[in-house]
Design a protein around this motif. Sequence first.
Motif, PDB file in Angstrom:
ATOM      1  N   GLY A 259      10.411   6.768   4.720  1.00  0.00           N
ATOM      2  CA  GLY A 259      10.401   7.939   3.853  1.00  0.00           C
ATOM      3  C   GLY A 259      11.312   9.065   4.280  1.00  0.00           C
ATOM      4  O   GLY A 259      11.402  10.082   3.587  1.00  0.00           O
TER       5      GLY A 259
ATOM      6  N   ASN B  72       3.110  -1.666   2.684  1.00  0.00           N
ATOM      7  CA  ASN B  72       3.374  -0.351   2.109  1.00  0.00           C
ATOM      8  C   ASN B  72       4.598   0.262   2.778  1.00  0.00           C
ATOM      9  O   ASN B  72       4.677   0.329   4.009  1.00  0.00           O
ATOM     10  CB  ASN B  72       2.172   0.579   2.314  1.00  0.00           C
ATOM     11  N   THR B  73       5.526   0.692   1.967  1.00  0.00           N
ATOM     12  CA  THR B  73       6.802   1.190   2.484  1.00  0.00           C
ATOM     13  C   THR B  73       7.346   2.251   1.541  1.00  0.00           C
ATOM     14  O   THR B  73       7.121   2.187   0.331  1.00  0.00           O
ATOM     15  CB  THR B  73       7.838   0.040   2.576  1.00  0.00           C
ATOM     16  N   GLU B  74       8.057   3.216   2.094  1.00  0.00           N
ATOM     17  CA  GLU B  74       8.804   4.155   1.259  1.00  0.00           C
ATOM     18  C   GLU B  74      10.281   4.019   1.601  1.00  0.00           C
ATOM     19  O   GLU B  74      10.726   4.439   2.671  1.00  0.00           O
ATOM     20  CB  GLU B  74       8.341   5.594   1.468  1.00  0.00           C
TER      21      GLU B  74
ATOM     22  N   SER C  62      14.880   6.792  -3.962  1.00  0.00           N
ATOM     23  CA  SER C  62      13.572   6.763  -3.315  1.00  0.00           C
ATOM     24  C   SER C  62      12.636   5.857  -4.094  1.00  0.00           C
ATOM     25  O   SER C  62      12.551   5.945  -5.326  1.00  0.00           O
ATOM     26  CB  SER C  62      12.990   8.181  -3.247  1.00  0.00           C
ATOM     27  N   GLU C  63      11.948   4.973  -3.392  1.00  0.00           N
ATOM     28  CA  GLU C  63      11.015   4.049  -4.041  1.00  0.00           C
ATOM     29  C   GLU C  63       9.860   3.746  -3.097  1.00  0.00           C
ATOM     30  O   GLU C  63      10.068   3.344  -1.955  1.00  0.00           O
ATOM     31  CB  GLU C  63      11.726   2.751  -4.404  1.00  0.00           C
ATOM     32  N   LYS C  64       8.631   3.955  -3.586  1.00  0.00           N
ATOM     33  CA  LYS C  64       7.447   3.630  -2.801  1.00  0.00           C
ATOM     34  C   LYS C  64       6.951   2.239  -3.173  1.00  0.00           C
ATOM     35  O   LYS C  64       6.867   1.894  -4.351  1.00  0.00           O
ATOM     36  CB  LYS C  64       6.335   4.654  -3.045  1.00  0.00           C
TER      37      LYS C  64
ATOM     38  N   ASN D 216       3.739  -0.086  -3.043  1.00  0.00           N
ATOM     39  CA  ASN D 216       2.287   0.014  -2.898  1.00  0.00           C
ATOM     40  C   ASN D 216       1.710  -1.398  -2.857  1.00  0.00           C
ATOM     41  O   ASN D 216       1.277  -1.944  -3.874  1.00  0.00           O
ATOM     42  CB  ASN D 216       1.698   0.804  -4.067  1.00  0.00           C
TER      43      ASN D 216
ATOM     44  N   ASN E 226       6.596   5.744 -12.570  1.00  0.00           N
ATOM     45  CA  ASN E 226       6.504   7.113 -12.059  1.00  0.00           C
ATOM     46  C   ASN E 226       6.253   8.156 -13.135  1.00  0.00           C
ATOM     47  O   ASN E 226       6.051   9.332 -12.831  1.00  0.00           O
ATOM     48  CB  ASN E 226       7.793   7.472 -11.310  1.00  0.00           C
TER      49      ASN E 226
END
Length: 247
Positions: free
Chosen positions: A46, A65-67, A84-86, A88, A122
């Motif tokens: 992140g 889980n990663t950002e 930027s991509e989360k 889940n 989003n």
Amino acid sequence: YGKLGYNYATHVFDVQAKMIPNFETNSLDVELSTIDNAPVYYTLDGTVPTVSSTKYDGKFSIRENTEIKAMAIREGGNTSKVLSEKINASKASYKPVTLLTTPDPNYRYTGEGMLVDGLFGNSTNYKTGKWMGFKGENIVAIIDMLEPTEISTAQIRNCVVTGDWIFDASEIVLESSDNDSVFTVVNSQKLLDANTTHWSDITTHTLSFDPVTARYFRLTVKPTVMPAWHPGKGSKGYVFIDEISLN
């Protein structure tokens, strides 16, 4: 272009990401690119990338889980917008999924893998490619966990834009099976939309239950019959979902 004094759309030089679930490795394959093959740097925690971050040199995989943040850094230190991509991830992520309902062809995008790719929509813009849309039908998906797996929650997210005839789900049913043939109901939930005017939002629905262990889980999401105040009253609305999470 900048040196020559031209006006141009700078976003075309931003980093583009392709993220596709790989059912053979049970991971999310990530590919990064730019229109001019500029050097791309990325992080998985992140933080904003710098030239000291990992330099992208080919496809990589994610399982947890990663950002992700990625940025092109060109000659002279010119930088792109930060992508930027989360991610889940759940126990269902990157597991084989069989969709027994045909999505609307305009909103199928990359197919059933979208439902277990760990990527959330989003916003209520349902045309971004993150939301899969179904027109007036029960959505039925079977997830193969590959081995007996214990879960105690099931979650879906709906995109609602009633002005475009897209409504929340009316009911969710989760079933389990050891053989992909005989299924037993684990839990269900009926949902009531009490709104009397148009609304838009992202809704999250979670089923919680005593732990259940099974290899296969079948989730059914039922559409809403549009209410009397809506121009489409009496007909079943669209349902848009982005992810099925099992934990």
